[in-house]
Design an enzyme around this catalytic site. Structure first.
Site, PDB file in Angstrom:
ATOM      1  N   GLU A   1      -0.891   2.238   0.948  1.00 32.36           N
ATOM      2  CA  GLU A   1      -0.694   2.435   2.387  1.00 32.36           C
ATOM      3  C   GLU A   1      -0.387   3.893   2.704  1.00 32.36           C
ATOM      4  OE1 GLU A   1      -1.264   0.401   4.928  1.00 32.36           O
ATOM      5  OE2 GLU A   1      -1.980  -1.006   3.418  1.00 32.36           O
TER       6      GLU A   1
ATOM      7  N   HIS B   1      -9.013   3.094   3.449  1.00 31.96           N
ATOM      8  CA  HIS B   1      -8.920   2.059   2.409  1.00 31.96           C
ATOM      9  C   HIS B   1     -10.296   1.804   1.791  1.00 31.96           C
ATOM     10  CE1 HIS B   1      -4.790   0.819   2.457  1.00 31.96           C
ATOM     11  NE2 HIS B   1      -4.794   0.480   3.732  1.00 31.96           N
TER      12      HIS B   1
ATOM     13  N   HIS C   1      -7.610   4.684   9.413  1.00 33.28           N
ATOM     14  CA  HIS C   1      -6.774   4.225   8.293  1.00 33.28           C
ATOM     15  C   HIS C   1      -7.509   3.165   7.485  1.00 33.28           C
ATOM     16  CE1 HIS C   1      -3.014   2.616   6.384  1.00 33.28           C
ATOM     17  NE2 HIS C   1      -3.704   1.487   6.463  1.00 33.28           N
ATOM     18  N   GLU C   2      -8.141   2.225   8.168  1.00 32.63           N
ATOM     19  CA  GLU C   2      -8.854   1.162   7.454  1.00 32.63           C
ATOM     20  C   GLU C   2     -10.068   1.713   6.707  1.00 32.63           C
ATOM     21  OE1 GLU C   2      -7.419  -1.523   7.037  1.00 32.63           O
ATOM     22  OE2 GLU C   2      -5.887  -1.161   8.551  1.00 32.63           O
TER      23      GLU C   2
END
Length: 335
Positions: free
Chosen positions: A201, A134, A130-131
């Site tokens: 998100e 980003h 997930h990071e």
């Protein structure tokens, strides 16, 4: 659509900043506001990552003192086609993580010790995916610029309170303009910042699930992190609430509703979206699976013969997030 929406919100935020300058000082005030915004954004572009990491007392680690964590990030970065980011650990019991950096070539990912201690290997991989999403989407730069402009608008509002009360030609709307600059503009900036955070998100959840290959791993991780964040305070984040939007789950207390005043979407909504994604891809639907604690789960406590990485790579047998052979051995960067 999310990219277009984010661009529109950023454009609105920039226009709002210049409008506040105009309300305070007319055309001259607008020019000054523009120059301030440019200067602050230039500073944040080069230094925001260092500031965020320092605020959270993050310690850089590598393959020598955090081999398993470093290997997880490296494997995921390879799968995503990204340069290997710098890896940091934060000595904090609350499970959480964030990414920062101005571009993929200068990115950093940080995880708390609580994340490594409380989540399974698969869940840690999903969180770091997930990071990295980003990073791939350049959300770290977008959110830094957003936070900078929103903070500058609030600063201008405070300036208007002390210096904008004179009804002269420099203030075209007089006292009404001062009130707008003091109250309405900072509130609008906060709402735009939160809307951008929430949009990014959902996108990072989707891409992160694609990188790690299992949407339900991320769904399970989000559930664990959200429940733990309710019980375990993150004092660094409480002292620096402006960085809360960077974390995968809001580290602050009292933010649970999926409304305009939340920096993050409701965890239940994010989990539902990931479950739907798993169902569409032929995966197992229903509640996110939590690994059985009796089966030697967790990134550092599983069978030595078990291959745990989603990409078929056998894990090192070092036994702990810092490379120690559990239960003895050096504790890591804080020993």
């Amino acid at each position: 659509m999310n990219t277009i929406r984010t661009a529109m919100l950023l454009a609105f935020l920039t226009a709002l900043f210049m409008a506040v300058g105009y309300l305070i000082g007319g055309g001259g005030g607008m020019v000054i506001a523009f120059l301030m915004a440019a200067g602050m954004n230039l500073f944040s572009y080069w230094n925001a990552d260092k500031m965020v990491l320092a605020m959270n007392h993050a310690v850089e680690v590598d393959a020598s003192n955090a081999p398993e964590f470093h290997a997880i990030v490296k494997d995921l970065a390879d799968r995503a086609g990204l340069p290997m980011p710098k890896t940091y650990l934060i000595d904090n019991p609350q499970p959480n993580a964030f990414a920062t950096g101005r571009n993929p070539q200068n990115a950093a990912v940080a995880a708390t010790t609580g994340l490594l201690e409380r989540l399974s290997h698969e869940e840690v991989a999903a969180v770091m995916a997930h990071e990295l999403a980003h990073v791939q989407h350049r959300d770290t730069l977008t959110m830094t610029i957003t936070a900078t402009i929103a903070g500058a608008i609030s600063m201008l509002g405070n300036f208007a309170f002390f210096f904008g009360g004179n009804r002269d030609n420099n203030n075209p709307l007089g006292f009404i303009g001062v009130l707008v600059a003091m109250i309405v503009a900072p509130l609008a900036a906060m709402l735009v910042q939160m809307a951008i955070s929430r949009t990014r998100e959902y996108e990072a959840d989707r891409r992160g699930a694609e990188i790690c290959g299992q949407p339900l791993w991320l769904a399970s991780a989000l559930d664990k992190i959200a429940r733990a964040a309710e019980r375990i305070p993150n004092m660094d984040a409480e002292r620096n609430p402006a960085t809360a939007h960077l974390f995968i789950i809001n580290p602050l207390s009292g933010e649970r509703m999926d409304n305009l005043f939340s920096t993050h979407p409701a965890t239940e909504n994010r989990i539902a979206a990931l479950q739907a994604m798993a169902k569409e891809s032929g995966g197992r639907s229903g509640p996110a699976a939590t690994p059985d604690p009796e089966a030697g789960t967790g990134p550092w406590g599983r069978s030595q013969n078990q291959s745990t990485a989603p990409w078929g790579r056998s894990q090192s047998q070092s036994g702990g997030p810092w490379g120690r052979n559990h239960p003895t051995g050096p504790r890591g960067p804080w020993s």
